[in-house]
Write an enzyme that holds these catalytic residues in place. Structure first.
Site, mmCIF file in Angstrom:
data_model
loop_
_atom_site.group_PDB
_atom_site.id
_atom_site.type_symbol
_atom_site.label_atom_id
_atom_site.label_comp_id
_atom_site.label_asym_id
_atom_site.label_seq_id
_atom_site.Cartn_x
_atom_site.Cartn_y
_atom_site.Cartn_z
ATOM 1 N N HIS A 81 0.829 -1.206 0.000
ATOM 2 C CA HIS A 81 0.000 0.000 0.000
ATOM 3 C C HIS A 81 0.861 1.253 0.000
ATOM 4 O O HIS A 81 0.607 2.215 -0.703
ATOM 5 C CB HIS A 81 -0.946 0.014 1.208
ATOM 6 N N LYS A 99 -9.969 -7.767 7.926
ATOM 7 C CA LYS A 99 -10.725 -8.011 9.161
ATOM 8 C C LYS A 99 -10.618 -6.799 10.070
ATOM 9 O O LYS A 99 -9.623 -6.078 10.033
ATOM 10 C CB LYS A 99 -10.231 -9.276 9.876
HETATM 11 S S1 SF4 Z 1 -6.731 -16.014 14.423
HETATM 12 FE FE1 SF4 Z 1 -5.295 -15.222 15.935
HETATM 13 S S2 SF4 Z 1 -3.297 -15.405 15.017
HETATM 14 FE FE2 SF4 Z 1 -4.798 -15.544 13.386
HETATM 15 S S3 SF4 Z 1 -5.086 -13.459 12.597
HETATM 16 FE FE3 SF4 Z 1 -6.624 -13.784 14.194
HETATM 17 S S4 SF4 Z 1 -5.663 -13.004 16.084
HETATM 18 FE FE4 SF4 Z 1 -4.036 -13.311 14.575
#
Ligand code: SF4
Lengths: 190, 280
Positions: free
Chosen positions: A38, A103
């Site tokens: 980015h 996310k």
């Molecule tokens: S599941 Fe756990 S290790 Fe994987 S991205 Fe999410 S917070 Fe990070």
């Protein structure tokens, strides 16, 4: 539950069909890019130089996969936290990017830019990295090989699952979902 | 004195690094299945199904559950009747991490300096905690810790007058502020008491407890239940999309405290609650 299928390139009309909370399955092309890519793209735009990818109508996925085993197309490939890309996202939306996937919640500036440019933010399931990798049928390096797992790849995916978080109508699934299922002393839901 | 060669420890750490990253514990899987049964949100249910599928795919194909294969956090319980031979224990553990992350196709996520940030390219150094215990065995616990959930952790020096309510509010607020970031459903590790660093270490150790087990003290097991109910009433739900399953469990560990202090640390783990152990 209704599932909507989408593929790039997307037009405004396609994106307007997607509402916060919808489950979608993506097939076709997705570009990868996270922090370092980015930054590089941002610098190119600033200095008016040509970009490695034409983002108009396309989708970008914030991911830094684990290394692929020799028999694999890609290593485990779940989303990374999108907030770190917030500073660069409005610029990419201006270039015509239609979908970003990661996310976690986005800044108000990104949410406003999504509405303005008719684009959506989707979340794929954090930590479902082995499952998401299985939907990747092809991965080609496009730019910045020196960035290792942060390089830009062109992925071809089949039924890659994601959920609409921010739609073109200004809705936010994190806020609404939480409000809907919150239980306070005064009110019980479901 | 029983002799243990540190080379055997290195091999064990390499194997545990892969095992922990590929094979989600049965206790976590069971807990995810229970959360699925209890979940009321359709979006949340869909996520939990994905997480259970994901764990199966990772196990079948021996690939990482999550691409963030974590900081290598290693706990060593070293029997005092053990004589370590063959070299430096810390170097052997790092050698094991290097081998496990290299041969296991695990992501290298460690930078050599927190500000200047150059990747060490082999996921070393590990964070190593050593306890001396009675006996002539060496117990190794490998607990890879993802950045997304570690970043949502919190510590605060409460005052004794804050009482149980102050502790509970602090923990629930930490989970509320974390929202979708630590990839819920999460496991909440809590350390109460001791000093600043003691509380933080207890919170981390609390994450190693098997899911489904509660604190042996009835006062704290009741507090664990109360906090779990409160955080699941927040509505955050799987991935923060809304729903019941914000946390799978709350684990509290405690230690005596100074008359003037009440430290509380909250260490948040994601659903990829990974740890594997071996006794040599
Ligand atoms: S599941 Fe756990 S290790 Fe994987 S991205 Fe999410 S917070 Fe990070």
């Amino acid at each position: 539950m209704k599932v909507k299928k989408i593929s790039a390139p997307l037009r405004d009309e396609d994106v307007m069909q997607l509402k916060a909370g919808d489950n979608v399955l993506i097939s076709g092309v997705i570009y990868t890019g996270r922090d370092a890519a980015h930054k590089k793209i941002f610098d190119l735009v600033q200095s008016g130089e040509p970009l490695p990818v034409d983002f108009a109508g396309q989708m970008i996925y914030y991911v830094g996969p684990s290394p692929a085993k020799p028999s694999e197309i890609i290593g485990s490939a779940g989303p990374t936290t999108s907030g770190r890309m917030d500073a660069y996202t409005p610029m990419l939306l201006e270039l015509g990017l239609k979908v970003c996937i990661g996310k976690g919640s986005r800044s108000q500036a990104v949410r406003d830019a999504l509405v303005k440019h008719k684009a959506v933010y989707l979340a794929s399931t954090g930590g479902a990295a082995a499952l998401l990798a299985k939907t990747v049928k092809r991965a080609d390096l496009v730019a910045y090989s020196e960035l290792g797992p942060e390089a830009v790849y062109r992925l071809e995916v089949e039924d890659f699952p994601a959920t609409v978080v921010n739609d073109v109508y200004g809705k936010d699934l994190y806020e609404e979902g939480r409000k809907k299922y919150e239980i306070t002393n005064l009110k019980e839901v479901d | 004195m029983r002799k243990v060669d540190v080379a055997d420890i290195a091999v064990a750490i390499a194997e545990l690094s892969m095992d922990a990253n590929y094979n989600l514990g049965e206790d976590v899987l069971k807990s995810l299945n229970e959360a699925l049964k209890a979940e009321v949100s359709p979006v949340g249910k869909n996520i939990l199904v994905q997480l259970i599928d994901n764990a199966r795919i990772a196990r079948d194909n021996q690939v990482p559950i999550c691409q963030d294969t974590g900081y290598a956090v290693i706990f060593v319980e070293l029997g005092q009747d053990v004589h370590l031979v063959g070299g430096d224990l810390y170097e052997a553990i790092n050698q094991g991490v290097r081998k496990g992350y290299g041969e296991g196709y695990l992501r290298k996520s460690i930078v050599a300096d927190p500000i200047n940030r150059i990747n060490t390219k082999d996921n070393t150094p590990a964070v190593i905690h050593i306890d001396i215990v009675p006996g002539d065995k060496v117990k190794l616990i490998m607990a890879p810790k993802g950045g997304g959930s570690e970043n949502m952790s919190a510590v605060k020096m409460l005052t004794p007058s804050d009482g149980a309510k102050g502790v509970i509010d602090f923990i629930v607020n930490a989970v509320s502020d974390a929202g979708s970031n630590p990839c819920p459903p999460i496991v909440v590790g809590v350390g109460i008491g001791g000093t600043l660093e003691k509380a933080a270490l207890l919170a981390k150790k609390a994450l190693l407890r098997e899911l489904g087990q509660s604190n042996k003290d009835s006062f704290y097991s009741a507090m664990e239940k109360e906090i779990l109910e409160k955080v699941n009433n927040l509505g955050v739900g799987p991935q923060g999309f809304g729903g019941r399953a914000t946390a799978l469990a709350v684990h509290i560990e405690t230690y005596p405290a100074h008359i003037a202090s009440m430290p509380v640390a909250v260490n948040i783990n994601c659903h990829a609650a990974r740890h594997k152990e071996r006794i040599i």
